[in-house]
Structure formats: structure tokens, C-alpha cells
Motif scaffolding. Structure first.
Motif, PDB file in Angstrom:
ATOM      1  N   PHE A 155       0.841  -1.195   0.000  1.00  0.00           N
ATOM      2  CA  PHE A 155       0.000   0.000   0.000  1.00  0.00           C
ATOM      3  C   PHE A 155       0.877   1.247   0.000  1.00  0.00           C
ATOM      4  N   ARG A 156       0.372   2.283  -0.648  1.00  0.00           N
ATOM      5  CA  ARG A 156       1.073   3.566  -0.679  1.00  0.00           C
ATOM      6  C   ARG A 156       0.455   4.478   0.384  1.00  0.00           C
ATOM      7  N   HIS A 157       1.335   5.126   1.161  1.00  0.00           N
ATOM      8  CA  HIS A 157       0.925   5.997   2.256  1.00  0.00           C
ATOM      9  C   HIS A 157       1.590   7.367   2.102  1.00  0.00           C
ATOM     10  N   MET A 158       1.287   8.271   3.040  1.00  0.00           N
ATOM     11  CA  MET A 158       1.885   9.611   3.056  1.00  0.00           C
ATOM     12  C   MET A 158       2.997   9.689   4.099  1.00  0.00           C
ATOM     13  N   MET A 159       4.161  10.127   3.675  1.00  0.00           N
ATOM     14  CA  MET A 159       5.258  10.380   4.606  1.00  0.00           C
ATOM     15  C   MET A 159       5.605  11.861   4.496  1.00  0.00           C
ATOM     16  N   THR A 160       5.247  12.612   5.545  1.00  0.00           N
ATOM     17  CA  THR A 160       5.284  14.068   5.475  1.00  0.00           C
ATOM     18  C   THR A 160       5.915  14.669   6.731  1.00  0.00           C
ATOM     19  N   ASN A 161       6.013  16.000   6.717  1.00  0.00           N
ATOM     20  CA  ASN A 161       6.630  16.666   7.858  1.00  0.00           C
ATOM     21  C   ASN A 161       5.630  17.032   8.949  1.00  0.00           C
ATOM     22  N   ARG A 162       4.355  16.627   8.768  1.00  0.00           N
ATOM     23  CA  ARG A 162       3.387  16.739   9.866  1.00  0.00           C
ATOM     24  C   ARG A 162       2.335  15.654   9.709  1.00  0.00           C
ATOM     25  N   GLU A 163       1.668  15.332  10.793  1.00  0.00           N
ATOM     26  CA  GLU A 163       0.697  14.244  10.821  1.00  0.00           C
ATOM     27  C   GLU A 163      -0.513  14.559   9.947  1.00  0.00           C
ATOM     28  N   ILE A 164      -1.001  13.529   9.253  1.00  0.00           N
ATOM     29  CA  ILE A 164      -2.231  13.642   8.470  1.00  0.00           C
ATOM     30  C   ILE A 164      -3.236  12.654   9.041  1.00  0.00           C
ATOM     31  N   ASN A 232       6.790  11.584   9.883  1.00  0.00           N
ATOM     32  CA  ASN A 232       5.391  11.203  10.054  1.00  0.00           C
ATOM     33  C   ASN A 232       4.947  10.290   8.907  1.00  0.00           C
ATOM     34  N   LEU A 233       4.411   9.132   9.243  1.00  0.00           N
ATOM     35  CA  LEU A 233       3.887   8.196   8.263  1.00  0.00           C
ATOM     36  C   LEU A 233       2.397   8.003   8.533  1.00  0.00           C
ATOM     37  N   SER A 234       1.571   8.481   7.613  1.00  0.00           N
ATOM     38  CA  SER A 234       0.113   8.405   7.761  1.00  0.00           C
ATOM     39  C   SER A 234      -0.414   7.338   6.820  1.00  0.00           C
ATOM     40  N   LEU A 235      -1.107   6.341   7.370  1.00  0.00           N
ATOM     41  CA  LEU A 235      -1.498   5.142   6.625  1.00  0.00           C
ATOM     42  C   LEU A 235      -2.756   5.382   5.801  1.00  0.00           C
ATOM     43  N   THR A 236      -2.628   6.120   4.721  1.00  0.00           N
ATOM     44  CA  THR A 236      -3.766   6.473   3.873  1.00  0.00           C
ATOM     45  C   THR A 236      -4.223   5.314   2.982  1.00  0.00           C
ATOM     46  N   LYS A 237      -3.315   4.440   2.599  1.00  0.00           N
ATOM     47  CA  LYS A 237      -3.644   3.335   1.677  1.00  0.00           C
ATOM     48  C   LYS A 237      -4.357   3.852   0.427  1.00  0.00           C
ATOM     49  N   HIS A 238      -3.931   5.008  -0.069  1.00  0.00           N
ATOM     50  CA  HIS A 238      -4.644   5.621  -1.192  1.00  0.00           C
ATOM     51  C   HIS A 238      -4.472   4.854  -2.500  1.00  0.00           C
ATOM     52  N   PHE A 239      -3.376   4.107  -2.643  1.00  0.00           N
ATOM     53  CA  PHE A 239      -3.189   3.196  -3.769  1.00  0.00           C
ATOM     54  C   PHE A 239      -2.593   1.890  -3.248  1.00  0.00           C
ATOM     55  N   LEU A 240      -2.867   0.809  -3.990  1.00  0.00           N
ATOM     56  CA  LEU A 240      -2.190  -0.459  -3.723  1.00  0.00           C
ATOM     57  C   LEU A 240      -1.241  -0.719  -4.879  1.00  0.00           C
ATOM     58  N   VAL A 294      10.098   7.584  13.609  1.00  0.00           N
ATOM     59  CA  VAL A 294       8.947   7.902  12.766  1.00  0.00           C
ATOM     60  C   VAL A 294       7.655   7.580  13.516  1.00  0.00           C
ATOM     61  N   THR A 295       6.711   8.516  13.511  1.00  0.00           N
ATOM     62  CA  THR A 295       5.396   8.306  14.101  1.00  0.00           C
ATOM     63  C   THR A 295       4.450   7.785  13.027  1.00  0.00           C
ATOM     64  N   ILE A 296       3.778   6.666  13.321  1.00  0.00           N
ATOM     65  CA  ILE A 296       2.861   6.051  12.364  1.00  0.00           C
ATOM     66  C   ILE A 296       1.442   6.188  12.892  1.00  0.00           C
ATOM     67  N   ASN A 297       0.535   6.691  12.052  1.00  0.00           N
ATOM     68  CA  ASN A 297      -0.836   6.902  12.506  1.00  0.00           C
ATOM     69  C   ASN A 297      -1.860   6.486  11.458  1.00  0.00           C
ATOM     70  N   GLU A 298      -3.047   6.093  11.933  1.00  0.00           N
ATOM     71  CA  GLU A 298      -4.179   5.805  11.058  1.00  0.00           C
ATOM     72  C   GLU A 298      -4.815   7.120  10.609  1.00  0.00           C
ATOM     73  N   VAL A 299      -5.648   7.046   9.569  1.00  0.00           N
ATOM     74  CA  VAL A 299      -6.321   8.240   9.061  1.00  0.00           C
ATOM     75  C   VAL A 299      -7.821   7.986   8.962  1.00  0.00           C
ATOM     76  N   ASN A 300      -8.566   9.040   8.678  1.00  0.00           N
ATOM     77  CA  ASN A 300     -10.006   8.927   8.448  1.00  0.00           C
ATOM     78  C   ASN A 300     -10.222   8.449   7.010  1.00  0.00           C
ATOM     79  N   SER A 301     -10.142   7.142   6.813  1.00  0.00           N
ATOM     80  CA  SER A 301     -10.205   6.569   5.462  1.00  0.00           C
ATOM     81  C   SER A 301     -11.528   6.865   4.777  1.00  0.00           C
ATOM     82  N   GLU A 302     -12.619   6.863   5.527  1.00  0.00           N
ATOM     83  CA  GLU A 302     -13.931   7.114   4.940  1.00  0.00           C
ATOM     84  C   GLU A 302     -14.001   8.503   4.321  1.00  0.00           C
ATOM     85  N   ALA A 303     -13.435   9.476   5.012  1.00  0.00           N
ATOM     86  CA  ALA A 303     -13.447  10.853   4.494  1.00  0.00           C
ATOM     87  C   ALA A 303     -12.626  10.964   3.217  1.00  0.00           C
TER      88      ALA A 303
END
Length: 337
Positions: A155-164, A232-240, A294-303
Motif C-alpha cells: 500500500f502507498r501511504h503519506m510520509m510528510t513533515n506533519r501528521e495527516i 510522520n507516516l500516515s497510513l492512507t492506503k490511497h493506492f495499492l 517515525v510516528t505512524i498513525n491511522e487516518v479517516n479513510s472514509e473521508a
């Protein structure tokens, strides 16, 4: 001509000697079929290593009759040019993601669209549906036999300089993406500002503030040391991330039925091995990233899912109902799991 000459020589020998026993010849032994396999992945990456094991096994089990040589890192043509070699009937196997099939059968690209799959198993089940079988047949009519579509690289996620977490967290963030309209449209829909920066420039781009981060798989982020410049690694799973294995039907028909069975079986085994190891590495490298700060967090996938749905209507070549058909298949898959 060689066979005719051999037959003539045997007939002459029988006439001269009066012997009824034919001597064995090598004239009917088929020549090896030499095939180039091209992919963009590096030799050290899991997918490349698995494909090398597959091709070695095919060579061994066909007694050298099917000799596939792997060329990683874009040594040979890749992307669109890779698939064109197959369409042109070359002794060639292309390993590319499904979007390149979309140049010939547009709905294949939709299967690689945003926010579709929640798990690897959902994708693998989708590849077994009648919907995909029909698309594969359409590809065959275009000059491409799809050998396998089950190779996953994460899965592809976001790795950014602030939490998403929410879409508003991405608003205005400059995110490095590949130069693909599907990626650009998706990141824009998610609220980001996509920047089609060449990947080799991405590390320095994040470090210097040219971009606020990137998107990609856990393995890619670790192996390219992006954790040194963003935390920051935000687990968006926007693409596989997945790839398929493609060959010309003309080349395929040169294989004996036994060789065809071996090739199909070994690529299937390779996909299973690749995906099993990927699950293990996902967990291992996520833990390593956390150990590196690195901080890893879930996101609001439905949104995010709601925001990206309109992307499926931005590609006129896709069937108008392709998104609803894919979603209907996924609903059936999820009900059975």
C-alpha cells in the motif's frame, strides 16, 4: 528443410543396408525459447528477487526449453515501451502495473484507482472475478496475454513533515508524486498539492523544503532513508502497488502445453511467495521506522474515500459505470471474508 533432409538420409540408409531399424536423431529437439523479462525494480528489491527465482525454476523444469532472463532497474525498455515490446510480438515479458494495460483496455486502469482495497486479500480476490477475466480477454484481443496480476509491492501511504489524519490536514501540502495523471488527480482530490518531482530528487526536495513530503510504500520509504528527512507516516492506503506479468500470445503459442503449465504454475508460486514475504516485511520495516523516530498513525479513510470517488469520472475513456461495478464486486468479496 532440415527435417526433410534428415528423412531423405534415413531412407537412403535403409535402402543401402536393408535394415528396418531407424537411428535416433536430434533433428526433432526444439530449440530453446530465449525471452527477456524487463522491469523497473532494482535487483535488491523483493519483487525482482522473487521473479529471478521463478525464471530459474522455469528454466530448470523445462530443461532449458524456456530461458527467461531478468533485466531489472530499467536496463531494457520499461513502462509504456515495455508493454509495446509485447504487443509487437517480441520474445519479451513485461512486468508493469495495471495502468499500462489501460493504454489498450482503459478500464484496467480503474482497477488500480484510489481507495479501492482495504487488504491484500481483497485485491487478490478481485483478480479472480468475471470482471477481470473479461478485461483479460480484451487484452488478449489487443495482443497481450496476461500471465499473472497477483504480484503486490505494498500500500502507498503519506510520509510528510506533519501528521495527516483528516483531509484538511493535507490542504496545501506539496506532495511528491509520479508523473501520472491518476496520481495527480488523486492527490489533488485528497487535498494536497501534487508535485511531479523525479524520484532521485525527492530526498533533497523534502530536506530543502521544495516539497512537504512524498507518498509511497513502507519498504520504499525505509530503503531510501526518507525517515532521515521526515518523521510522520500516515497510513492512507490511497493506492495499492501491484504489477502484472505479460507476454505476447504469439510467443505463448510457441510453448508446448507442458511448458505453458510450468510457466503459469511457477509465476503463481512466485506471487504467493512474494506476497507472503511482503506481509512479513511490512511489519518488520514499520517497526524499524518507529525505532528510527517515525510516528505512524491511522487516518479517516472514509473521508478520503469520499473525496477520491469523483476521480473515477475524470477519465472519459473509462466505462461510466466502472467504479460501481468494481465496488459491487468488492462488496461481494467482503461479504465472503
Amino acid at each position: 528443410m532440415k527435417k526433410l533432409l534428415s528423412a531423405a538420409l534415413i531412407s537412403s540408409a535403409l535402402l543401402l543396408t536393408g535394415c528396418g531399424d531407424k537411428q535416433a536423431t536430434d533433428s526433432d529437439t526444439p530449440s530453446p525459447i530465449n525471452i527477456n523479462l524487463s522491469l523497473v525494480f532494482a535487483p535488491s528489491e523483493l519483487l525482482t528477487q522473487e521473479l529471478i527465482k521463478v525464471t530459474d525454476s522455469i528454466r530448470e523444469k523445462t530443461d532449458g526449453g524456456v530461458n527467461i532472463q531478468v533485466f531489472p532497474s530499467g536496463q531494457l525498455p520499461v513502462y509504456k515501451d515495455n508493454l509495446e515490446q509485447v504487443v509487437n510480438g517480441a520474445n519479451w515479458i513485461a512486468v508493469e502495473d495495471l495502468t499500462y494495460l489501460g493504454d489498450y483496455v482503459p478500464d484496467f486502469t480503474a482497477l488500480a484507482g484510489p481507495m479501492l482495497y482495504q487488504t491484500y486479500d481483497e485485491y487478490l480476490a478481485m483478480m479472480q472475478t468475471d470482471l477481470v477475466s473479461d478485461l483479460k480477454q480484451q487484452m488478449l484481443d489487443k495482443g497481450v496475454k496476461v500471465l499473472n496480476t497477483d504480484y503486490i509491492f505494498g500500500f502507498r501511504h503519506m510520509m510528510t513533515n506533519r501528521e495527516i489524519v483528516e483531509p484538511e490536514d493535507m490542504r496545501g501540502m506539496r506532495i511528491r508524486v509520479p508523473g501520472s495523471q491518476l496520481f495527480i488527480s488523486t492527490l489533488s482530490a485528497m487535498g494536497g498539492a501534487p508535485a511531479a518531482l523525479p524520484f532521485p530528487e525527492t530526498y533533497a526536495g523534502v530536506q530543502q523544503g521544495v516539497v512537504d513530503g512524498l507518498e509511497g510504500t513502507i519498504l520504499t520509504m525505509y530503503s531510501n532513508k526518507m525517515y532521515e528527512v521526515t518523521k510522520n507516516l500516515s497510513l492512507t492506503k490511497h493506492f495499492l502497488g501491484t504489477v502484472g506479468v505479460y507476454i505476447s500470445p504469439k510467443v505463448w503459442e510457441r510453448f508446448s502445453p507442458e511448458q505453458q503449465a510450468i510457466v503459469m504454475e511457477e509465476f503463481e508460486k512466485g506471487a504467493l511467495s512474494n506476497n507472503t514475504e511482503l506481509v512479513r516485511l511490512d511489519a518488520e520495516y514499520a517497526e524499524k521506522l518507529q525505532q528510527l523516530g517515525v510516528t505512524i498513525n491511522e487516518v479517516n479513510s472514509e473521508a478520503f474515500n469520499k473525496l477520491t470517488q469523483p476521480v473515477y469520472s475524470q477519465f472519459p475513456a473509462w466505462s461510466p459505470d466502472i467504479y460501481s461495478r468494481i465496488e459491487a464486486e468488492l462488496e461481494k468479496i467482503r461479504a465472503q471474508q
